[in-house]
Design a protein around this motif. Structure first.
Motif, PDB file in Angstrom:
ATOM      1  N   SER A 271      -8.608   2.342  -2.687  1.00 10.70           N
ATOM      2  CA  SER A 271      -7.879   3.060  -3.727  1.00 10.70           C
ATOM      3  C   SER A 271      -7.729   4.510  -3.270  1.00 10.70           C
ATOM      4  CB  SER A 271      -8.615   2.976  -5.074  1.00 10.70           C
ATOM      5  OG  SER A 271      -9.923   3.503  -4.968  1.00 10.70           O
TER       6      SER A 271
ATOM      7  N   SER B 173      -4.112   1.322  -1.161  1.00 10.09           N
ATOM      8  CA  SER B 173      -4.541   0.483  -2.274  1.00 10.09           C
ATOM      9  C   SER B 173      -4.581  -0.953  -1.795  1.00 10.09           C
ATOM     10  CB  SER B 173      -3.592   0.625  -3.477  1.00 10.09           C
ATOM     11  OG  SER B 173      -2.293   0.179  -3.141  1.00 10.09           O
TER      12      SER B 173
ATOM     13  N   CYS C 266      -4.963  -0.619   4.701  1.00 10.60           N
ATOM     14  CA  CYS C 266      -4.786   0.833   4.675  1.00 10.60           C
ATOM     15  C   CYS C 266      -4.091   1.260   5.961  1.00 10.60           C
ATOM     16  CB  CYS C 266      -6.146   1.523   4.529  1.00 10.60           C
ATOM     17  SG  CYS C 266      -6.041   3.317   4.344  1.00 10.60           S
TER      18      CYS C 266
ATOM     19  N   THR D 113     -10.551   5.880  -0.871  1.00 11.21           N
ATOM     20  CA  THR D 113     -11.824   5.336  -1.337  1.00 11.21           C
ATOM     21  C   THR D 113     -11.926   3.868  -0.965  1.00 11.21           C
ATOM     22  OG1 THR D 113     -11.903   6.876  -3.201  1.00 11.21           O
ATOM     23  CG2 THR D 113     -13.284   4.910  -3.347  1.00 11.21           C
TER      24      THR D 113
ATOM     25  N   ASN E 123     -13.920   0.589  -1.820  1.00  6.81           N
ATOM     26  CA  ASN E 123     -14.726   0.087  -2.928  1.00  6.81           C
ATOM     27  C   ASN E 123     -15.574  -1.104  -2.475  1.00  6.81           C
ATOM     28  OD1 ASN E 123     -13.481   1.726  -5.258  1.00  6.81           O
ATOM     29  ND2 ASN E 123     -11.694   0.842  -4.265  1.00  6.81           N
TER      30      ASN E 123
END
Length: 204
Positions: free
Chosen positions: A75, A80, A84, A95, A97
């Motif tokens: 994210s 997202s 990436c 980020t 996750n």
């Protein structure tokens, strides 16, 4: 070893951070804006900061979660989902996750006539639980602490359900089993028991 940074180039700061209870690392490749040079790094998500020229391409080629951890997607303002790959146009933060995971073993007594259906949270997707039909004999990777719902399905005229082990609560004539997935790295076994039904033929 990249190309010299052109004079008057704008340097944008790109940082990779992590969120969630788990952690991991990633392989990152940075390619110069002209495509003539590239360099790869291994990024530990707690300490990845790069100063890059606008137009540089950043590609995450692989994410490696730690033990008992699942990668739940990226994210941020550049990435997202599960991939990436972006061109630098300004400062940004990406980020990664992570979630801690546990194992649920679904079993039934050897030779038993019947099946076990299970609904559980898939790592990274607690909003849309997964339903696994006839799961007996499988090891499921689930989010640690998530709710497990198992249903025993006897074979008509061949068997009857007789009980569970590993459940914290049962309902619907005891054919529904509810349990909580264990802590990260731990294993829970849910076992269904079926009794055979015998036919007695009466001769006239």
């Amino acid at each position: 070893d990249g190309q010299p940074i052109p004079q008057n180039s704008v340097i944008s700061h790109i940082s990779f951070v992590k969120a969630g209870a788990g952690t991991g690392s990633a392989n990152i490749t940075i390619t110069s804006a002209d495509g003539k040079a590239s360099k790869s790094f291994t990024c530990e998500f707690s300490a990845c900061n790069y100063g890059l020229v606008a137009g540089s391409r950043v590609t995450v080629t692989k994410v490696t979660p730690a033990k008992a951890v699942s990668f739940a997607g990226f994210s941020g303002n550049y990435c997202s989902g599960e991939t990436c790959d972006f061109v630098v146009a300004g400062a940004g933060s990406i980020t990664a996750n992570f979630e801690q995971t546990a194992t649920v073993m679904v079993t039934k007594e050897e030779g038993a006539q019947g099946s076990v259906d299970v609904t559980y949270d898939k790592p990274g997707d607690e909003i849309d639980p997964v339903t696994c039909a006839d799961c007996a004999g499988q090891e499921l990777t689930v989010v640690a602490g998530s709710l497990i719902n198992a249903t025993a399905v006897p074979v008509a005229d061949e068997s009857e359900f007789s009980g569970w082990t590993g459940c914290t609560q049962v309902q619907n004539s005891k054919e529904w089993c509810f349990a909580t997935a264990p802590a990260a790295g731990k294993t829970l076994e849910i076992k269904a028991k079926f009794n055979p039904l015998y036919r007695v033929q009466v001769n006239p």
